[in-house]
Design an enzyme around this catalytic site. Sequence first.
Site, PDB file in Angstrom:
ATOM      1  N   GLY A  11       0.829  -1.195   0.000  1.00 34.70           N
ATOM      2  CA  GLY A  11       0.000   0.000   0.000  1.00 34.70           C
ATOM      3  C   GLY A  11       0.864   1.247   0.000  1.00 34.70           C
ATOM      4  N   GLY A 141       4.804   6.946  14.176  1.00 36.63           N
ATOM      5  CA  GLY A 141       4.977   8.375  14.416  1.00 36.63           C
ATOM      6  C   GLY A 141       4.281   9.203  13.361  1.00 36.63           C
ATOM      7  N   ALA A 145       2.730   8.874   3.910  1.00 38.04           N
ATOM      8  CA  ALA A 145       3.515   8.298   2.821  1.00 38.04           C
ATOM      9  C   ALA A 145       3.787   9.327   1.730  1.00 38.04           C
ATOM     10  CB  ALA A 145       2.773   7.091   2.238  1.00 38.04           C
ATOM     11  N   LYS A 196      -5.116   7.233  17.782  1.00 38.65           N
ATOM     12  CA  LYS A 196      -5.163   8.558  17.157  1.00 38.65           C
ATOM     13  C   LYS A 196      -6.045   8.531  15.919  1.00 38.65           C
ATOM     14  CE  LYS A 196      -2.193   7.325  13.721  1.00 38.65           C
ATOM     15  NZ  LYS A 196      -2.239   7.555  12.283  1.00 38.65           N
ATOM     16  N   ASP A 249       1.843  12.153  16.279  1.00 39.64           N
ATOM     17  CA  ASP A 249       1.018  11.411  15.334  1.00 39.64           C
ATOM     18  C   ASP A 249      -0.417  11.919  15.336  1.00 39.64           C
ATOM     19  OD1 ASP A 249       0.676   9.568  13.350  1.00 39.64           O
ATOM     20  OD2 ASP A 249       0.936   7.800  14.608  1.00 39.64           O
ATOM     21  N   THR A 253      -2.377  13.408  11.969  1.00 43.24           N
ATOM     22  CA  THR A 253      -3.531  12.648  11.492  1.00 43.24           C
ATOM     23  C   THR A 253      -4.822  13.443  11.593  1.00 43.24           C
ATOM     24  OG1 THR A 253      -2.402  10.676  12.335  1.00 43.24           O
ATOM     25  CG2 THR A 253      -4.668  10.387  11.638  1.00 43.24           C
ATOM     26  N   ASN A 261      -8.536   8.644   7.765  1.00 46.50           N
ATOM     27  CA  ASN A 261      -9.448   8.751   8.901  1.00 46.50           C
ATOM     28  C   ASN A 261     -10.045  10.154   8.984  1.00 46.50           C
ATOM     29  OD1 ASN A 261      -8.956   6.016  10.336  1.00 46.50           O
ATOM     30  ND2 ASN A 261      -6.915   6.780   9.872  1.00 46.50           N
ATOM     31  N   VAL A 284      -8.360   0.903   3.181  1.00 42.98           N
ATOM     32  CA  VAL A 284      -8.716   0.608   4.567  1.00 42.98           C
ATOM     33  C   VAL A 284      -8.730   1.891   5.399  1.00 42.98           C
ATOM     34  CG1 VAL A 284      -8.004  -0.607   6.663  1.00 42.98           C
ATOM     35  CG2 VAL A 284      -7.810  -1.733   4.433  1.00 42.98           C
TER      36      VAL A 284
END
Length: 347
Positions: A11, A141, A145, A196, A249, A253, A261, A284
């Site tokens: 992925g 952490g 990507a 998170k 993190d 995020t 998310n 996912v």
Amino acid sequence: MTEKIAVLGAGSWGSTLATVLVENGHDVKLYTNIQAQADELNEKHTNEHYMPGFKYPEKLYATTDLEEAVDGADAILFVVPTKVIRLVAGQLKDILAKTNARPLIIHASKGLEIGTHKRISEIIMEELTERYAKGIVVLSGPSHAEEVAKKDITLITAASNDIEEAEYVQDLFSNNYLRIYTNDDVIGVETGAAFKNVIAIGAGALHGLGYGDDAKAALMTRGLAEIARLGMAFGASPLTFIGLSGVGDLIVTCTSVHSRNWRCGNALGQGKSLDEVVRDMGMVIEGINTCEAAYQLSQQEHIDMPITTAIYNVLFKGADIKEEIADLMGRDSRSEIIGHAKDIRRK
């Protein structure tokens, strides 16, 4: 020194970490269970579904043969979805048993197993045991990507009960744009990594509803308190949650469009159904299953996690987001600081 590394999972994050290792001079084989993806990586050096527009190094070799991928590997890096960790670890054990190989295991996945609520390192070691795993290191952490692929400056953590193994992983991945710190708190690092994603769904929902920075800061801060409360109940160090795998993190995020998310929550806040969001994402969304596991754990261990409960109600009970926010704002007043360890659990 050149090491032989198998990366399981092609992925966005798995293929990017494989690229880092190749560019750091290591011999890397990237495993995927999709032949078309392996062919694309080997022939075109692209991975358009996960990393559109990115070119991979020609030295990166992809294969759908797990046995070929791990043959002679000094270390094996898991970067597959949480729901298939146990399956892949079981397949790996059968392969390693043929040669009695005992590589170091690294994982960069984030989540908990549905039903057992076990952390990823626990799942892997349950399957492989010490007979087929030299040890395990958690790589986690604040990292997207897309940004690591562009060689943006990124700092993450390698956590292990054996500091020498963490330092080995630190050396494998470190370069002029990716800096690795070591940590011996595996529980804390994995807890921060998993939960998170739940708070990021909430942050995205606030954005989708049109709330401003004050609301987002409040959610992230109190969300971190919930993550720490749960982690400490299982033995994590509170200091870990103010580090890279905790607040670091959480920030990345909860504030970035790169986060699946966050995008999930944003779409929910704009009125889409969860089924629509999952279908449109095509990848996912770890925070959904992790939210269910977090809610079940909080109930089982009698840990106060109101934000997690609210997000659970939206995801799994069809609750209205605005009503859940109103309920959170109407809770009894209390102190911000947990004064004693006994206050972690509210029975």
